[in-house]
Scaffold this active site. Sequence first.
Site, PDB file in Angstrom:
ATOM      1  CG  ASN A  53      51.461 113.642   7.531  1.00 39.43           C
ATOM      2  OD1 ASN A  53      52.647 113.935   7.504  1.00 39.43           O
ATOM      3  ND2 ASN A  53      50.792 113.539   8.651  1.00 39.43           N
ATOM      4  CD  GLN A  66      59.450 106.411   7.807  1.00 44.38           C
ATOM      5  OE1 GLN A  66      59.999 106.851   8.820  1.00 44.38           O
ATOM      6  NE2 GLN A  66      58.606 107.116   7.093  1.00 44.38           N
ATOM      7  CG  MET A 126      55.226 110.910  15.052  1.00 47.81           C
ATOM      8  SD  MET A 126      53.977 111.708  16.067  1.00 47.81           S
ATOM      9  CE  MET A 126      52.740 110.431  16.145  1.00 47.81           C
ATOM     10  CB  CYS A 128      63.630 112.407   8.401  1.00 44.64           C
ATOM     11  SG  CYS A 128      64.295 113.004   9.970  1.00 44.64           S
TER      12      CYS A 128
END
Length: 339
Positions: free
Chosen positions: A209, A79, A26, A109
């Site tokens: 997820n 990431q 995040m 994203c």
Amino acid sequence: MVVTSSVPPLRIGPIVVWPPIVLAPMSGVTNRTLRALYKPFGFGLTVTEFVSANALRYGNQRTTEMIDQHGVEQPVSTQLWGNDPAIMAHAAKVVRECGADIVDINFGCPAPKVTKTEGGSACLRDVDRCEAIMKAVVAAVDCPVTMKMRLGWTENEQVFVEVAKRAQAVGVQALTLHARTAKQFYKGSADWAKIAELKRAIDIPVIGNGDLGDPYDALRRMRESGVDAVMLGRATLGNPWLVSRLRALMEGREPEATPEAPDRLRFAMHHYRTMVDEWGEPRAVPQMRKHLGYYLKGFPGASALRERLMRTETAAETLAVLEATIAQLDSRTHELAVA
Ligand SMILES: Cc1cc2nc3c(=O)[nH]c(=O)nc-3n(C[C@H](O)[C@H](O)[C@H](O)COP(=O)(O)O)c2cc1C
């Protein structure tokens, strides 16, 4: 609910992840302080905030901080996002040298600042490019490479199975699916039937997820979809006890109750102090405002306290308010009494 059996660990190449619970990457949130504080609750694996492969070429201070994993928790996955295979491969080498145990590629994203340069979920509009990026990154590093994606760009372009098959073919060792399209952003709900479909379609481990906020529900979703692990994001913020409860279920134990308000606030104070120690007050104070908001979520009578905490300017002032609040908490109802 009767707790019956445990679940196996997640294996990503040679890395054994136990418990199979992953902290979602995040941006602006999962910095190394938060990851180190939350991991002991039961995350088997944590993922950094996404890092721009392009920015890594210029090595600015913030980016360098984000990728420095030495001395932090293990295993950790760094990431990367970008749209150019060669630049992504170079970035993968850099983050590996800086301590990443796993390199994760972001194809999920949906933020315009990322997709306008064809990065993140925009890559899913070009499956060949996805494949070229994954192939280049896998060839660049000596550690496992994973990938996180959404279902596709739009409802009508759900390429997740195709991209996953190509990922598997080029040597990606595990995948995470956030089961929404890019165009959905965070609207609607994650489609766990699609996660189950993906699990049936490929052999490498799948991490499911989206919208997991209750330990029983998370375990049920895991079993029904057949995934190898679950990734939790928003629901853990201010509530890492969700993860210890899920871990208990995975170990075949009855979960303990979430701590009462005073103990939750004590942990928030610990988080606050650690942030100030590690990042310095000028950076920690504004960053911690949102976290205090998370810790106060669901507290009866919390809105006045939240407003008060949004206005504090120094760490000492903020901690004093929290301390006074703990002292004032009514021991019967645990309602917040803000003067
Ligand atoms: C504030 C915020 C920042 C995020 N940043 C990233 C990121 O850097 N990389 C990524 O792959 N996903 C990112 N995500 C998406 C999460 O990893 C996750 O896929 C999403 O929140 C759904 O999971 P949840 O319902 O458990 O929160 C972000 C989500 C939020 C709320």
